[in-house]
Design a protein around this motif. Structure first.
Motif, PDB file in Angstrom:
ATOM      1  N   ARG A 137       7.133   3.195 -11.644  1.00 39.88           N
ATOM      2  CA  ARG A 137       6.985   3.223 -13.090  1.00 39.88           C
ATOM      3  C   ARG A 137       6.704   4.639 -13.591  1.00 39.88           C
ATOM      4  N   ILE A 138       7.098   4.871 -14.822  1.00 41.26           N
ATOM      5  CA  ILE A 138       6.801   6.129 -15.497  1.00 41.26           C
ATOM      6  C   ILE A 138       5.520   5.918 -16.294  1.00 41.26           C
ATOM      7  N   ILE A 139       4.512   6.730 -15.993  1.00 43.28           N
ATOM      8  CA  ILE A 139       3.172   6.620 -16.579  1.00 43.28           C
ATOM      9  C   ILE A 139       2.681   5.172 -16.590  1.00 43.28           C
ATOM     10  N   ASN A 140       3.009   4.469 -15.479  1.00 43.83           N
ATOM     11  CA  ASN A 140       2.561   3.080 -15.264  1.00 43.83           C
ATOM     12  C   ASN A 140       2.981   2.132 -16.384  1.00 43.83           C
ATOM     13  N   THR A 141       4.074   2.451 -17.048  1.00 42.23           N
ATOM     14  CA  THR A 141       4.525   1.616 -18.166  1.00 42.23           C
ATOM     15  C   THR A 141       5.981   1.210 -18.016  1.00 42.23           C
ATOM     16  N   LEU A 189       8.799  12.083 -11.649  1.00 43.97           N
ATOM     17  CA  LEU A 189       9.781  11.183 -12.259  1.00 43.97           C
ATOM     18  C   LEU A 189       9.640  11.169 -13.775  1.00 43.97           C
ATOM     19  N   HIS A 190       8.412  11.235 -14.255  1.00 40.07           N
ATOM     20  CA  HIS A 190       8.163  11.243 -15.698  1.00 40.07           C
ATOM     21  C   HIS A 190       8.744  12.498 -16.345  1.00 40.07           C
ATOM     22  N   LEU A 191       8.495  13.657 -15.732  1.00 41.06           N
ATOM     23  CA  LEU A 191       9.007  14.918 -16.281  1.00 41.06           C
ATOM     24  C   LEU A 191      10.533  14.955 -16.243  1.00 41.06           C
ATOM     25  N   GLU A 199       0.828  -1.208   0.000  1.00 44.93           N
ATOM     26  CA  GLU A 199       0.000   0.000   0.000  1.00 44.93           C
ATOM     27  C   GLU A 199       0.860   1.255   0.000  1.00 44.93           C
ATOM     28  N   PHE A 200       1.931   1.236   0.781  1.00 48.12           N
ATOM     29  CA  PHE A 200       2.847   2.379   0.812  1.00 48.12           C
ATOM     30  C   PHE A 200       3.543   2.553  -0.531  1.00 48.12           C
ATOM     31  N   ARG A 201       3.879   1.443  -1.176  1.00 43.23           N
ATOM     32  CA  ARG A 201       4.514   1.520  -2.493  1.00 43.23           C
ATOM     33  C   ARG A 201       3.563   2.158  -3.505  1.00 43.23           C
ATOM     34  N   ASN A 202       2.293   1.763  -3.488  1.00 38.72           N
ATOM     35  CA  ASN A 202       1.308   2.346  -4.406  1.00 38.72           C
ATOM     36  C   ASN A 202       1.122   3.835  -4.139  1.00 38.72           C
ATOM     37  N   LEU A 203       1.139   4.218  -2.873  1.00 38.26           N
ATOM     38  CA  LEU A 203       1.027   5.635  -2.530  1.00 38.26           C
ATOM     39  C   LEU A 203       2.241   6.410  -3.026  1.00 38.26           C
ATOM     40  N   LEU A 204       3.416   5.814  -2.894  1.00 41.13           N
ATOM     41  CA  LEU A 204       4.639   6.453  -3.376  1.00 41.13           C
ATOM     42  C   LEU A 204       4.611   6.599  -4.892  1.00 41.13           C
ATOM     43  N   GLN A 205       4.063   5.616  -5.586  1.00 39.59           N
ATOM     44  CA  GLN A 205       3.930   5.692  -7.034  1.00 39.59           C
ATOM     45  C   GLN A 205       3.021   6.841  -7.443  1.00 39.59           C
ATOM     46  N   GLU A 255      18.306  -0.440 -16.128  1.00 34.89           N
ATOM     47  CA  GLU A 255      18.111  -0.597 -17.562  1.00 34.89           C
ATOM     48  C   GLU A 255      17.524   0.666 -18.191  1.00 34.89           C
ATOM     49  N   GLN A 256      16.691   1.368 -17.427  1.00 30.99           N
ATOM     50  CA  GLN A 256      16.103   2.608 -17.932  1.00 30.99           C
ATOM     51  C   GLN A 256      17.172   3.672 -18.145  1.00 30.99           C
ATOM     52  N   PHE A 257      18.242   3.618 -17.363  1.00 26.50           N
ATOM     53  CA  PHE A 257      19.343   4.573 -17.529  1.00 26.50           C
ATOM     54  C   PHE A 257      19.976   4.431 -18.908  1.00 26.50           C
ATOM     55  N   THR A 258      20.172   3.203 -19.350  1.00 23.87           N
ATOM     56  CA  THR A 258      20.729   2.990 -20.684  1.00 23.87           C
ATOM     57  C   THR A 258      19.742   3.431 -21.770  1.00 23.87           C
ATOM     58  N   THR A 259      18.445   3.290 -21.494  1.00 17.99           N
ATOM     59  CA  THR A 259      17.437   3.739 -22.461  1.00 17.99           C
ATOM     60  C   THR A 259      17.491   5.248 -22.650  1.00 17.99           C
TER      61      THR A 259
END
Length: 238
Positions: free
Chosen positions: A208-212, A118-120, A105-111, A218-222
């Motif tokens: 996740r970024i925009i839940n995707t 994080l997305h921006l 639940e805390f993880r979902n709240l943090l998301q 690995e995202q760093f290399t992307t």
């Protein structure tokens, strides 16, 4: 002259305030992710050592009964206390299951709280790295842009690093239950509960970024690949 000095002072003050605010926000975000990761690791430790904890509890109960016996005991029973085996019951794992649900639940709240920021940051950092690399390539005063580029790289790297740490801590629950040999537990209800926790823990808890897209190393290399593609495009255009 006075207006010029006041303008320069105000611009520097705004820049310093902006940088301090960014640092404070990043520390706050990384602190929350670190605390949540630590809670998952602590819970994994409790699952893995559940049998030994129950055995210690049983030993304490036996010693208490020896000191304060409820019934008269023979000398043989006192000299040779029986050690009770660690039988894991449903009530033993219930606090751990409840804690696991609270952490999710805390993880979902943090998301929900950090998803937009994080997305921006990922989008802006990709363009900033692209343009800074272009400036370093074309400009004669390269040193003016190197420090800013290193700062952006570190910001993205730390964000991906802490995201990876959170993901690994979530998977540690399933690995801990597997190490405790849950399949050998006699109580069928306990085995079923632990199996459900294993399946749930195998699901990634990474932010996740925009839940995707997961925020991991690995995202760093992307991001670096995206920035490089923008950089080559700028070189061809200009």
């Amino acid at each position: 002259m006075a207006v010029h000095l006041m303008t320069v002072f105000w611009m520097n003050l705004a820049h310093i305030t902006y940088q301090i605010s960014n640092v404070v926000i990043e520390i706050f975000q990384y602190g929350l992710m670190t605390i949540l990761s630590m809670e998952f690791r602590i819970l994994a430790y409790k699952f893995e050592n559940l049998k030994s904890l129950i055995e210690e509890k049983n030993e304490i109960e036996v010693k208490i009964k020896q000191v304060f016996p409820s019934e008269p005991s023979t000398s043989n029973n006192i000299n040779q206390p029986k050690k009770r085996s660690a039988l894991i019951r449903l009530q033993d794992i219930k606090p751990l299951v409840d804690k696991h649900n609270e952490l999710f639940e805390f993880r979902n709240l943090l998301q929900d709280i950090l998803s937009l920021s994080l997305h921006l940051r990922f989008i802006l950092s990709s363009f900033q790295l692209c343009f800074l690399a272009f400036q370093i390539t074309k400009s004669k005063e390269k040193y003016l842009f190197v420090a800013e580029m290193v700062k952006n790289l570190l910001n993205i790297f730390f964000q991906c690093y802490f995201g990876q740490m959170l993901k690994d801590s979530g998977h540690s629950i399933a690995k801990a239950i597997e190490r405790m040999e849950w399949e050998n537990i006699k109580d069928l209800k306990v085995r079923r509960s632990l199996l459900m926790i294993i399946r749930r823990s195998q699901k990634s808890i990474a932010l996740r970024i925009i839940n995707t897209y997961e925020i991991t190393v690995e995202q760093f290399t992307t991001i670096l690949a995206s920035a490089y593609s923008y950089y080559t495009l700028c070189l061809e255009v200009f």
